[in-house]
Design a protein around this motif. Structure first.
Motif, PDB file in Angstrom:
ATOM      1  N   ALA A  18       0.845  -1.198   0.000  1.00  0.00           N
ATOM      2  CA  ALA A  18       0.000   0.000   0.000  1.00  0.00           C
ATOM      3  C   ALA A  18       0.879   1.246   0.000  1.00  0.00           C
ATOM      4  O   ALA A  18       1.867   1.316   0.728  1.00  0.00           O
ATOM      5  N   GLU A  19       0.509   2.199  -0.823  1.00  0.00           N
ATOM      6  CA  GLU A  19       1.163   3.511  -0.838  1.00  0.00           C
ATOM      7  C   GLU A  19       0.169   4.507  -0.271  1.00  0.00           C
ATOM      8  O   GLU A  19      -0.920   4.688  -0.820  1.00  0.00           O
ATOM      9  N   MET A  20       0.546   5.110   0.842  1.00  0.00           N
ATOM     10  CA  MET A  20      -0.348   6.038   1.533  1.00  0.00           C
ATOM     11  C   MET A  20       0.135   7.464   1.312  1.00  0.00           C
ATOM     12  O   MET A  20       1.296   7.781   1.543  1.00  0.00           O
ATOM     13  N   PHE A  21      -0.775   8.286   0.853  1.00  0.00           N
ATOM     14  CA  PHE A  21      -0.494   9.712   0.687  1.00  0.00           C
ATOM     15  C   PHE A  21      -1.113  10.427   1.879  1.00  0.00           C
ATOM     16  O   PHE A  21      -2.288  10.233   2.180  1.00  0.00           O
ATOM     17  N   LEU A  31       1.888  17.034   0.487  1.00  0.00           N
ATOM     18  CA  LEU A  31       1.627  15.598   0.600  1.00  0.00           C
ATOM     19  C   LEU A  31       2.943  14.837   0.661  1.00  0.00           C
ATOM     20  O   LEU A  31       3.910  15.186  -0.014  1.00  0.00           O
ATOM     21  N   ASN A  32       2.959  13.800   1.453  1.00  0.00           N
ATOM     22  CA  ASN A  32       4.103  12.903   1.540  1.00  0.00           C
ATOM     23  C   ASN A  32       3.585  11.482   1.344  1.00  0.00           C
ATOM     24  O   ASN A  32       2.380  11.241   1.380  1.00  0.00           O
ATOM     25  N   THR A  33       4.489  10.522   1.126  1.00  0.00           N
ATOM     26  CA  THR A  33       4.061   9.136   0.927  1.00  0.00           C
ATOM     27  C   THR A  33       4.728   8.222   1.939  1.00  0.00           C
ATOM     28  O   THR A  33       5.808   8.503   2.453  1.00  0.00           O
ATOM     29  N   PHE A  34       4.041   7.128   2.199  1.00  0.00           N
ATOM     30  CA  PHE A  34       4.542   6.071   3.074  1.00  0.00           C
ATOM     31  C   PHE A  34       4.164   4.752   2.419  1.00  0.00           C
ATOM     32  O   PHE A  34       3.022   4.578   1.984  1.00  0.00           O
ATOM     33  N   VAL A  35       5.107   3.828   2.317  1.00  0.00           N
ATOM     34  CA  VAL A  35       4.831   2.528   1.710  1.00  0.00           C
ATOM     35  C   VAL A  35       4.778   1.474   2.810  1.00  0.00           C
ATOM     36  O   VAL A  35       5.683   1.381   3.642  1.00  0.00           O
ATOM     37  N   TRP A  36       3.696   0.699   2.814  1.00  0.00           N
ATOM     38  CA  TRP A  36       3.460  -0.362   3.797  1.00  0.00           C
ATOM     39  C   TRP A  36       3.347  -1.675   3.037  1.00  0.00           C
ATOM     40  O   TRP A  36       2.706  -1.745   1.972  1.00  0.00           O
ATOM     41  N   GLN A  37       3.956  -2.750   3.565  1.00  0.00           N
ATOM     42  CA  GLN A  37       3.902  -4.044   2.898  1.00  0.00           C
ATOM     43  C   GLN A  37       3.768  -5.138   3.945  1.00  0.00           C
ATOM     44  O   GLN A  37       4.507  -5.167   4.929  1.00  0.00           O
ATOM     45  N   PHE A  49      -6.488  -2.789   6.721  1.00  0.00           N
ATOM     46  CA  PHE A  49      -7.476  -1.898   7.338  1.00  0.00           C
ATOM     47  C   PHE A  49      -7.187  -1.667   8.811  1.00  0.00           C
ATOM     48  O   PHE A  49      -7.451  -0.584   9.345  1.00  0.00           O
ATOM     49  N   LYS A  50      -6.591  -2.657   9.484  1.00  0.00           N
ATOM     50  CA  LYS A  50      -6.177  -2.459  10.871  1.00  0.00           C
ATOM     51  C   LYS A  50      -5.074  -1.403  10.945  1.00  0.00           C
ATOM     52  O   LYS A  50      -5.073  -0.533  11.821  1.00  0.00           O
ATOM     53  N   PHE A  51      -4.133  -1.437   9.990  1.00  0.00           N
ATOM     54  CA  PHE A  51      -3.071  -0.430   9.966  1.00  0.00           C
ATOM     55  C   PHE A  51      -3.634   0.952   9.648  1.00  0.00           C
ATOM     56  O   PHE A  51      -3.210   1.957  10.241  1.00  0.00           O
ATOM     57  N   ILE A  52      -4.582   1.025   8.736  1.00  0.00           N
ATOM     58  CA  ILE A  52      -5.193   2.321   8.406  1.00  0.00           C
ATOM     59  C   ILE A  52      -5.907   2.890   9.628  1.00  0.00           C
ATOM     60  O   ILE A  52      -5.817   4.098   9.912  1.00  0.00           O
ATOM     61  N   VAL A  66      -5.136   6.213  -0.301  1.00  0.00           N
ATOM     62  CA  VAL A  66      -4.369   4.966  -0.184  1.00  0.00           C
ATOM     63  C   VAL A  66      -4.525   4.206  -1.485  1.00  0.00           C
ATOM     64  O   VAL A  66      -5.644   4.012  -1.968  1.00  0.00           O
ATOM     65  N   ARG A  67      -3.413   3.796  -2.046  1.00  0.00           N
ATOM     66  CA  ARG A  67      -3.417   2.986  -3.272  1.00  0.00           C
ATOM     67  C   ARG A  67      -2.722   1.675  -2.930  1.00  0.00           C
ATOM     68  O   ARG A  67      -1.632   1.682  -2.358  1.00  0.00           O
TER      69      ARG A  67
END
Length: 89
Positions: A18-21, A31-37, A49-52, A66-67
């Protein structure tokens, strides 16, 4: 108890990225980005969804969007038990 990656894949988990803006807390128009895997189950994606939810409750930067993508790394017919050993000089 934590399962290893292979056990998760055999139970149907796939790799979710997931790439979160998000808006910077001090600069709302930036805007900044964070990548979660993580390994997760599609189509419900409970870990994502728990992380969001964690982000929304604990982190100051408001999420803009979120993409995400999901890919099963093992599918039926791709996993097989191979018994044997070849010895080369």
């Amino acid at each position: 108890m934590t399962m290893c990656e292979t056990e998760l894949m055999l139970k149907g988990y796939g790799l979710t990225t997931a790439e979160m803006f998000y808006h910077m807390p001090d600069y709302e128009h930036v805007l900044n980005t964070f990548v979660w895997q993580e390994y997760d189950l599609a189509p419900d994606h409970p870990r994502l969804f728990k992380f969001i939810e964690f982000w929304r409750e604990e982190i100051e930067g408001a999420l803009h969007s979120v993409r995400f993508t999901h890919r099963k790394l093992l599918r039926s017919g791709e996993w097989r038990n191979v018994v044997g050993e070849f010895t080369l000089h």
